[in-house]
Structure formats: structure tokens, C-alpha cells
Write a protein that holds these residues in place. Structure first.
Motif, PDB file in Angstrom:
ATOM      1  N   ASP A 206       0.824  -1.208   0.000  1.00 36.02           N
ATOM      2  CA  ASP A 206       0.000   0.000   0.000  1.00 36.02           C
ATOM      3  C   ASP A 206       0.859   1.260   0.000  1.00 36.02           C
ATOM      4  N   GLN A 207       1.884   1.277   0.829  1.00 41.33           N
ATOM      5  CA  GLN A 207       2.748   2.463   0.927  1.00 41.33           C
ATOM      6  C   GLN A 207       3.533   2.675  -0.368  1.00 41.33           C
ATOM      7  N   TRP A 208       4.001   1.592  -0.956  1.00 41.09           N
ATOM      8  CA  TRP A 208       4.752   1.677  -2.217  1.00 41.09           C
ATOM      9  C   TRP A 208       3.868   2.219  -3.339  1.00 41.09           C
ATOM     10  N   ILE A 209       2.654   1.693  -3.470  1.00 42.55           N
ATOM     11  CA  ILE A 209       1.743   2.141  -4.520  1.00 42.55           C
ATOM     12  C   ILE A 209       1.334   3.594  -4.297  1.00 42.55           C
ATOM     13  N   GLU A 210       1.117   3.965  -3.048  1.00 44.98           N
ATOM     14  CA  GLU A 210       0.764   5.354  -2.744  1.00 44.98           C
ATOM     15  C   GLU A 210       1.888   6.300  -3.162  1.00 44.98           C
ATOM     16  N   TRP A 211       3.133   5.912  -2.885  1.00 46.50           N
ATOM     17  CA  TRP A 211       4.269   6.749  -3.276  1.00 46.50           C
ATOM     18  C   TRP A 211       4.354   6.872  -4.788  1.00 46.50           C
ATOM     19  N   LEU A 212       4.237   5.743  -5.495  1.00 45.20           N
ATOM     20  CA  LEU A 212       4.342   5.758  -6.956  1.00 45.20           C
ATOM     21  C   LEU A 212       3.246   6.623  -7.571  1.00 45.20           C
ATOM     22  N   ASN A 213       2.008   6.440  -7.132  1.00 42.60           N
ATOM     23  CA  ASN A 213       0.915   7.256  -7.654  1.00 42.60           C
ATOM     24  C   ASN A 213       1.140   8.737  -7.355  1.00 42.60           C
ATOM     25  N   GLY A 214       1.690   9.017  -6.182  1.00 43.73           N
ATOM     26  CA  GLY A 214       1.974  10.403  -5.817  1.00 43.73           C
ATOM     27  C   GLY A 214       3.015  11.031  -6.721  1.00 43.73           C
ATOM     28  N   GLN A 215       4.026  10.264  -7.091  1.00 48.24           N
ATOM     29  CA  GLN A 215       5.057  10.759  -8.002  1.00 48.24           C
ATOM     30  C   GLN A 215       4.468  11.074  -9.373  1.00 48.24           C
ATOM     31  N   ILE A 216       3.606  10.191  -9.857  1.00 50.34           N
ATOM     32  CA  ILE A 216       3.001  10.400 -11.174  1.00 50.34           C
ATOM     33  C   ILE A 216       2.103  11.637 -11.165  1.00 50.34           C
ATOM     34  N   GLN A 217       1.284  11.767 -10.131  1.00 53.32           N
ATOM     35  CA  GLN A 217       0.369  12.910 -10.064  1.00 53.32           C
ATOM     36  C   GLN A 217       1.116  14.227  -9.907  1.00 53.32           C
ATOM     37  N   ALA A 218       2.165  14.239  -9.095  1.00 51.70           N
ATOM     38  CA  ALA A 218       2.946  15.454  -8.910  1.00 51.70           C
ATOM     39  C   ALA A 218       3.612  15.897 -10.207  1.00 51.70           C
ATOM     40  N   TRP A 219       4.058  14.925 -11.008  1.00 49.41           N
ATOM     41  CA  TRP A 219       4.706  15.229 -12.293  1.00 49.41           C
ATOM     42  C   TRP A 219       3.720  15.812 -13.292  1.00 49.41           C
ATOM     43  N   LYS A 220       2.466  15.376 -13.219  1.00 52.46           N
ATOM     44  CA  LYS A 220       1.453  15.830 -14.180  1.00 52.46           C
ATOM     45  C   LYS A 220       1.049  17.283 -13.940  1.00 52.46           C
ATOM     46  N   LYS A 221       1.252  17.795 -12.721  1.00 49.53           N
ATOM     47  CA  LYS A 221       0.783  19.149 -12.394  1.00 49.53           C
ATOM     48  C   LYS A 221       1.638  20.207 -13.085  1.00 49.53           C
TER      49      LYS A 221
END
Length: 221
Positions: A206-221
Motif C-alpha cells: 500500500d505504501q509503495w503504490i501510494e508513493w508511486l501514484n503520488g510521483q506520477i500525479q505530482a509530475w502531471k501538475k
């Protein structure tokens, strides 16, 4: 003379990596470079990751190995688009260089992807030296490899944006100190997040997936 040659090789690679970065940005694709030694459980970690993030995150994978497409077949079974790179035709290179990523990426339909994962060739040395135009680098270390690997191969952990300590389900059967392994990672890269997980049981995912999704979303902004 050897130093000069190596410098030239890296300079050429950096130029190609920058071109890759611009191309991926143009296509709107976030790129993850996953690295480890052979046998770390990297492929299984990616299979379980894909199971959790797809189809919401449209994902493709470039798989690097010296020979065979064993890992590519496993990853393709998840439904991800997969391109295999074998380096035996180049003398068995132990890393993926930027020009190989460029060629493989252009074989994929990047317009239909959100995430491109590069499963680099199993090696804790060479892949750390070669930028491929990725957004983040992640290194996988299994508990079966011992606690000292971050100290023996520091560059890999220094360049990584995050680390995974894998196969924690085996800790009851091993004389390994997981906390020491994490501390050694933090010694060479103090601010790096480290995720303890098991690709077999999915504990800690869960923590790993949350981090990965966070990286992708932050990059899209």
C-alpha cells in the motif's frame, strides 16, 4: 585513455537521455527505471504493482535482459504492453543505455500510456551510471542479499529516488537484520524513502503504490 573513452560514452548517453526526457514529456508519459541485482524479486514486484494500478494507470513495460524473454512473458500476462530488449547482440551489456530505450519506446504506442516502466538488467553497478531519461529511479534489494549491499554498491542507492526492501516474508527464516539494511541505505542516501514489502504476500504494498501514484500525479501538475 580508458577514462576518456568512458567519459565520451557517458556524454553521448546523456545527450540521448535528454532527448528521451523531452519525448516522454511530449507524450505525457511518466517513466520509472526499476533496478536491482538478479534474483531480487523485481519482476514479481512489478507484476503485483501492475495488478494494483492497471487499468486506471495505463502502463507499458520495457524489459531488459541479456538473454531470454522470461520476465517479459510474465509481465505481458498482466495485460501491460511489453517490449523486450536483449543485449546479447551487443556483447551482453549489463545495463540499458538511453539509445536502446529510445528505440524500444518508439515501438510502443506511448499516446495510449500514462506510465512507462523500464525493468533494467539485473546489476547493482552499471545501470546506476546510465541516465535513460526517466523521471524516477527505484532500486530493489531483497533481504536474501544481505544488509551490506548499500555500502558495497553505494552509487546505486545514491542515485535512486526510492528503495524497496523485498522478500520480508522470509525474515523469520534468515539471519538478516532488516533494520540494519534500511539504515545502510539511509547512510548512503539519508532522505530516500524505503519500502519494506513482500512481492509474494503483498505485505507493505500500500505504501509503495501510494508513493508511486503520488510521483506520477505530482509530475502531471
Amino acid at each position: 585513455m580508458e577514462i576518456t573513452i568512458q567519459k565520451k560514452v557517458l556524454e553521448v548517453n546523456e545527450t540521448m537521455a535528454d532527448k528521451n526526457r523531452n519525448y516522454f514529456r511530449e507524450k505525457g508519459v511518466f517513466v520509472l527505471n526499476m533496478m536491482s541485482s538478479p534474483g531480487s524479486g523485481k519482476t514479481e514486484t512489478l507484476c503485483k504493482t501492475l495488478k494494483r494500478i492497471m487499468p486506471e494507470t495505463r502502463t507499458g513495460v520495457i524489459v531488459g535482459d541479456i538473454c531470454t524473454r522470461n520476465d517479459a512473458d510474465r509481465l505481458e500476462a498482466t495485460g501491460a504492453a511489453v517490449v523486450q530488449i536483449n543485449t546479447d547482440q551487443f556483447g551482453g551489456d549489463c545495463h540499458l543505455a538511453a539509445h536502446l530505450i529510445d528505440k524500444a519506446a518508439r515501438e510502443m504506442t506511448l499516446d495510449s500510456l500514462d506510465l512507462l516502466i523500464v525493468e533494467n538488467i539485473g546489476n547493482l553497478v552499471c545501470p546506476a551510471e546510465f541516465d535513460i531519461g526517466e523521471n524516477v529511479k527505484v532500486v530493489v534489494l531483497s533481504v536474501t542479499e544481505g544488509e551490506d549491499k548499500p555500502l558495497k554498491y553505494p552509487l546505486m542507492f545514491q542515485v535512486a529516488d526510492a528503495a524497496i526492501l523485498n522478500k520480508i516474508d522470509l525474515l523469520p527464516y534468515l539471519d538478516v537484520d532488516a533494520d540494519l539494511a534500511v539504515n545502510n541505505m539511509k547512510t548512503v542516501h539519508p532522505m530516500m524513502p524505503v519500502f519494506k514489502l513482500s512481492a509474494k504476500t503483498e505485505e507493505g504494498f500500500d505504501q509503495w503504490i501510494e508513493w508511486l501514484n503520488g510521483q506520477i500525479q505530482a509530475w502531471k501538475k
